[in-house]
Design an enzyme around this catalytic site. Structure first.
Site, PDB file in Angstrom:
ATOM      1  N   ASP A 112      15.011 -24.414 -13.008  1.00 17.96           N
ATOM      2  CA  ASP A 112      15.071 -25.322 -14.166  1.00 17.96           C
ATOM      3  C   ASP A 112      13.687 -25.653 -14.706  1.00 17.96           C
ATOM      4  O   ASP A 112      13.559 -26.326 -15.731  1.00 17.96           O
ATOM      5  CB  ASP A 112      15.921 -26.567 -13.877  1.00 17.96           C
ATOM      6  CG  ASP A 112      15.285 -27.576 -12.925  1.00 17.96           C
ATOM      7  OD1 ASP A 112      14.051 -27.668 -12.845  1.00 17.96           O
ATOM      8  OD2 ASP A 112      16.058 -28.306 -12.272  1.00 17.96           O
ATOM      9  N   ASP A 128      11.968 -23.909  -8.647  1.00 15.89           N
ATOM     10  CA  ASP A 128      13.258 -24.358  -9.186  1.00 15.89           C
ATOM     11  C   ASP A 128      13.395 -23.716 -10.568  1.00 15.89           C
ATOM     12  O   ASP A 128      12.537 -23.934 -11.435  1.00 15.89           O
ATOM     13  CB  ASP A 128      13.217 -25.891  -9.273  1.00 15.89           C
ATOM     14  CG  ASP A 128      14.504 -26.515  -9.779  1.00 15.89           C
ATOM     15  OD1 ASP A 128      15.260 -25.858 -10.510  1.00 15.89           O
ATOM     16  OD2 ASP A 128      14.730 -27.700  -9.438  1.00 15.89           O
ATOM     17  N   HIS A 185      11.375 -31.190 -12.622  1.00 14.51           N
ATOM     18  CA  HIS A 185      11.478 -32.487 -11.934  1.00 14.51           C
ATOM     19  C   HIS A 185      10.474 -32.575 -10.792  1.00 14.51           C
ATOM     20  O   HIS A 185      10.041 -31.552 -10.251  1.00 14.51           O
ATOM     21  CB  HIS A 185      12.888 -32.645 -11.350  1.00 14.51           C
ATOM     22  CG  HIS A 185      13.984 -32.338 -12.329  1.00 14.51           C
ATOM     23  ND1 HIS A 185      14.594 -31.104 -12.402  1.00 14.51           N
ATOM     24  CD2 HIS A 185      14.567 -33.102 -13.280  1.00 14.51           C
ATOM     25  CE1 HIS A 185      15.505 -31.114 -13.357  1.00 14.51           C
ATOM     26  NE2 HIS A 185      15.523 -32.315 -13.916  1.00 14.51           N
ATOM     27  N   GLU A 188      18.372 -23.387  -7.301  1.00 13.95           N
ATOM     28  CA  GLU A 188      19.084 -23.997  -8.440  1.00 13.95           C
ATOM     29  C   GLU A 188      19.610 -22.987  -9.447  1.00 13.95           C
ATOM     30  O   GLU A 188      19.921 -23.344 -10.587  1.00 13.95           O
ATOM     31  CB  GLU A 188      18.219 -25.084  -9.126  1.00 13.95           C
ATOM     32  CG  GLU A 188      17.802 -26.248  -8.207  1.00 13.95           C
ATOM     33  CD  GLU A 188      18.890 -27.288  -7.941  1.00 13.95           C
ATOM     34  OE1 GLU A 188      19.968 -27.165  -8.548  1.00 13.95           O
ATOM     35  OE2 GLU A 188      18.656 -28.196  -7.124  1.00 13.95           O
ATOM     36  N   HIS A 217      18.821 -33.472  -3.767  1.00 14.72           N
ATOM     37  CA  HIS A 217      17.921 -32.441  -4.326  1.00 14.72           C
ATOM     38  C   HIS A 217      16.807 -33.076  -5.157  1.00 14.72           C
ATOM     39  O   HIS A 217      15.840 -32.389  -5.491  1.00 14.72           O
ATOM     40  CB  HIS A 217      18.687 -31.367  -5.119  1.00 14.72           C
ATOM     41  CG  HIS A 217      19.134 -31.778  -6.486  1.00 14.72           C
ATOM     42  ND1 HIS A 217      19.414 -30.868  -7.481  1.00 14.72           N
ATOM     43  CD2 HIS A 217      19.371 -33.007  -7.011  1.00 14.72           C
ATOM     44  CE1 HIS A 217      19.796 -31.515  -8.577  1.00 14.72           C
ATOM     45  NE2 HIS A 217      19.782 -32.802  -8.310  1.00 14.72           N
ATOM     46  N   HIS A 275      17.884 -27.629  -4.500  1.00 10.63           N
ATOM     47  CA  HIS A 275      16.497 -27.818  -4.082  1.00 10.63           C
ATOM     48  C   HIS A 275      16.314 -28.768  -2.897  1.00 10.63           C
ATOM     49  O   HIS A 275      15.191 -28.944  -2.422  1.00 10.63           O
ATOM     50  CB  HIS A 275      15.639 -28.264  -5.274  1.00 10.63           C
ATOM     51  CG  HIS A 275      14.261 -27.679  -5.264  1.00 10.63           C
ATOM     52  ND1 HIS A 275      13.415 -27.767  -6.343  1.00 10.63           N
ATOM     53  CD2 HIS A 275      13.562 -27.000  -4.310  1.00 10.63           C
ATOM     54  CE1 HIS A 275      12.260 -27.173  -6.056  1.00 10.63           C
ATOM     55  NE2 HIS A 275      12.331 -26.703  -4.827  1.00 10.63           N
ATOM     56  N   ASP A 284      11.213 -34.231  -7.875  1.00 13.35           N
ATOM     57  CA  ASP A 284      11.990 -34.231  -6.623  1.00 13.35           C
ATOM     58  C   ASP A 284      11.314 -35.056  -5.527  1.00 13.35           C
ATOM     59  O   ASP A 284      11.339 -34.707  -4.339  1.00 13.35           O
ATOM     60  CB  ASP A 284      12.248 -32.788  -6.146  1.00 13.35           C
ATOM     61  CG  ASP A 284      13.142 -32.014  -7.095  1.00 13.35           C
ATOM     62  OD1 ASP A 284      13.751 -32.640  -7.988  1.00 13.35           O
ATOM     63  OD2 ASP A 284      13.234 -30.778  -6.951  1.00 13.35           O
ATOM     64  N   ASP A 307       8.849 -26.792 -11.324  1.00 17.24           N
ATOM     65  CA  ASP A 307      10.088 -27.550 -11.523  1.00 17.24           C
ATOM     66  C   ASP A 307       9.984 -28.355 -12.812  1.00 17.24           C
ATOM     67  O   ASP A 307       8.881 -28.719 -13.248  1.00 17.24           O
ATOM     68  CB  ASP A 307      10.243 -28.538 -10.337  1.00 17.24           C
ATOM     69  CG  ASP A 307      11.690 -28.900 -10.010  1.00 17.24           C
ATOM     70  OD1 ASP A 307      12.457 -29.118 -10.941  1.00 17.24           O
ATOM     71  OD2 ASP A 307      12.003 -28.996  -8.810  1.00 17.24           O
TER      72      ASP A 307
HETATM   73  N1  ARG Z   1      15.216 -37.029 -10.788  1.00 20.28           N
HETATM   74  C1  ARG Z   1      16.622 -36.743 -10.800  1.00 20.28           C
HETATM   75  C2  ARG Z   1      17.282 -37.239  -9.516  1.00 20.28           C
HETATM   76  O1  ARG Z   1      16.592 -37.677  -8.620  1.00 20.28           O
HETATM   77  C3  ARG Z   1      16.889 -35.270 -11.018  1.00 20.28           C
HETATM   78  C4  ARG Z   1      16.524 -34.370  -9.878  1.00 20.28           C
HETATM   79  C5  ARG Z   1      16.773 -32.920 -10.174  1.00 20.28           C
HETATM   80  N2  ARG Z   1      16.357 -32.087  -9.088  1.00 20.28           N
HETATM   81  C6  ARG Z   1      16.541 -30.752  -9.018  1.00 20.28           C
HETATM   82  N3  ARG Z   1      16.146 -30.156  -7.898  1.00 20.28           N
HETATM   83  N4  ARG Z   1      17.069 -30.074  -9.994  1.00 20.28           N
HETATM   84  O2  ARG Z   1      18.489 -37.191  -9.402  1.00 20.28           O
HETATM   85 MN    MN Z   2      13.877 -29.111  -8.032  1.00 21.86          MN
HETATM   86 MN    MN Z   3      14.557 -29.296 -11.159  1.00 21.60          MN
END
Ligand code: ARG
Ligand code: MN
Ligand code: MN
Ligand code: MN
Length: 304
Positions: A230, A228, A126, A273, A141, A101, A128, A124
């Site tokens: 996830d 994303d 998250h 992802e 990411h 991502h 990000d 998502d």
């Molecule tokens: N918040 C966590 C980090 O900054 C997880 C980020 C996950 N991002 C994603 N694109 N899957 O590492």
């Molecule tokens: Mn993401």
């Molecule tokens: Mn994510």
């Protein structure tokens, strides 16, 4: 109408190998023909994938502060932004297949060049939105949104050589969040960013959530959808690098894409992802298939 598909086999925004196999897996699963069957004029240049593999190899790409692989992430995204902007200049829709991502830095930068008023819908688990100063993992990411906003700590080389802040906090709507770092929570609150967490999906249902998402976006505004996988529950999309339980169902995920397609305002889609190297073969195939079906839903596939 035309869609141009961009495959970016890039994994440098996070530590797990295999997410770079996402684009090839979706193409092999028949994505291009599926979009053609929906009536789209589909273009895809496989050579882009090789060029990006080259760009991803940067010698002496040591950490800057906590950030891992800054040179690779920056070089690839500089290219991504140019590709996406060029597609949109031609009046086509851009469909980006990742890769991790961190590619959102480039895709959204590209969209904003052609459509400065574009809204960003970020689906998502998250947010990000870590900055180089707040990130614990150092994985880029987890940081693309902060760079797009120009938050403190992001105006640094090599990124500021090609990218400038292009996104306002009110341009963003998040859906599906459930794993937000503490410092990210502070950023989201301070900036007043619109967030629909899984709690909101539980409380109101995805139908009402999407009504509110689209009300916030407003009518007749170009929309960039960054999805994303996830965001989906790990039982639905298992093969992804940072799975988090309690995610969107299969239908909730597709409903989001369908509701955005119905606006007629979609100009760019990211599907990121998908990591076919994680979990067993059946899980990988299931996750790849969902990357394809989400793409189709965003491009107007209906159930009837
Ligand atoms: N918040 C966590 C980090 O900054 C997880 C980020 C996950 N991002 C994603 N694109 N899957 O590492
Ligand atoms: Mn993401
Ligand atoms: Mn994510
Ligand atoms: Mn680390």
């Amino acid at each position: 109408a035309s869609v141009e598909v961009l495959g970016y086999p890039f994994s440098g925004g996070q530590p797990r190998g295999g997410v770079d196999q996402g684009p090839e897996a979706l193409i092999k699963a028949g994505l291009l023909d599926q979009l053609g069957a929906l009536g789209w004029d589909v273009k895809f240049n496989p050579e882009v994938m090789n060029e990006v593999r080259q760009l991803a190899v940067q010698e002496h790409d040591s950490d800057i502060g906590k950030m891992h692989k800054p040179l690779a992430v920056s070089a690839v995204n500089e290219r991504v932004a140019d590709d996406v902007a060029a597609i949109q200049e031609r009046g086509a829709l851009s469909l980006t297949i990742g890769g991790d991502h961190s590619l959102g830095m480039g895709t959204v930068s590209g969209t904003k060049r052609r459509y400065p008023d574009a809204a960003l819908i970020w689906v998502d688990a998250h947010a990000d939105i870590n900055t180089p100063l707040t990130t614990d993992s150092g994985n880029l990411h987890g940081c693309p949104v902060s760079f797009l906003l120009g938050l403190p700590g992001t105006n640094i080389p090599p990124f500021n050589v090609w990218m400038q802040p292009c996104l306002r906090p009110e341009d963003i709507v998040y859906i599906g969040l459930r794993d937000i770092d503490d410092k990210e929570k502070g950023i989201l609150r301070d900036l007043g960013i619109k967030v629909f967490t899984m709690h909101d999906v539980d409380a109101h249902g995805i139908g009402r959530v999407m009504e509110r998402v689209l009300a916030h976006v407003g009518a007749a505004r170009p929309i960039h959808l960054s999805f994303d996988v996830d965001a989906l529950d790990p039982t639905v999309a298992p093969s992804t690098g940072t799975p988090v339980r309690g995610g969107l169902t299969f239908r909730e995920g597709h409903y989001i894409a369908e509701a955005i397609a119905e606006t007629g305002n979609l100009v760019a889609v990211d599907i990121v992802e998908v990591n076919p190297a994680l979990e067993d073969e059946a899980s990988a195939a299931q996750t790849v298939a969902i990357g394809c079906s989400l793409s189709r839903a965003a491009l107007g596939e209906t159930l009837l």
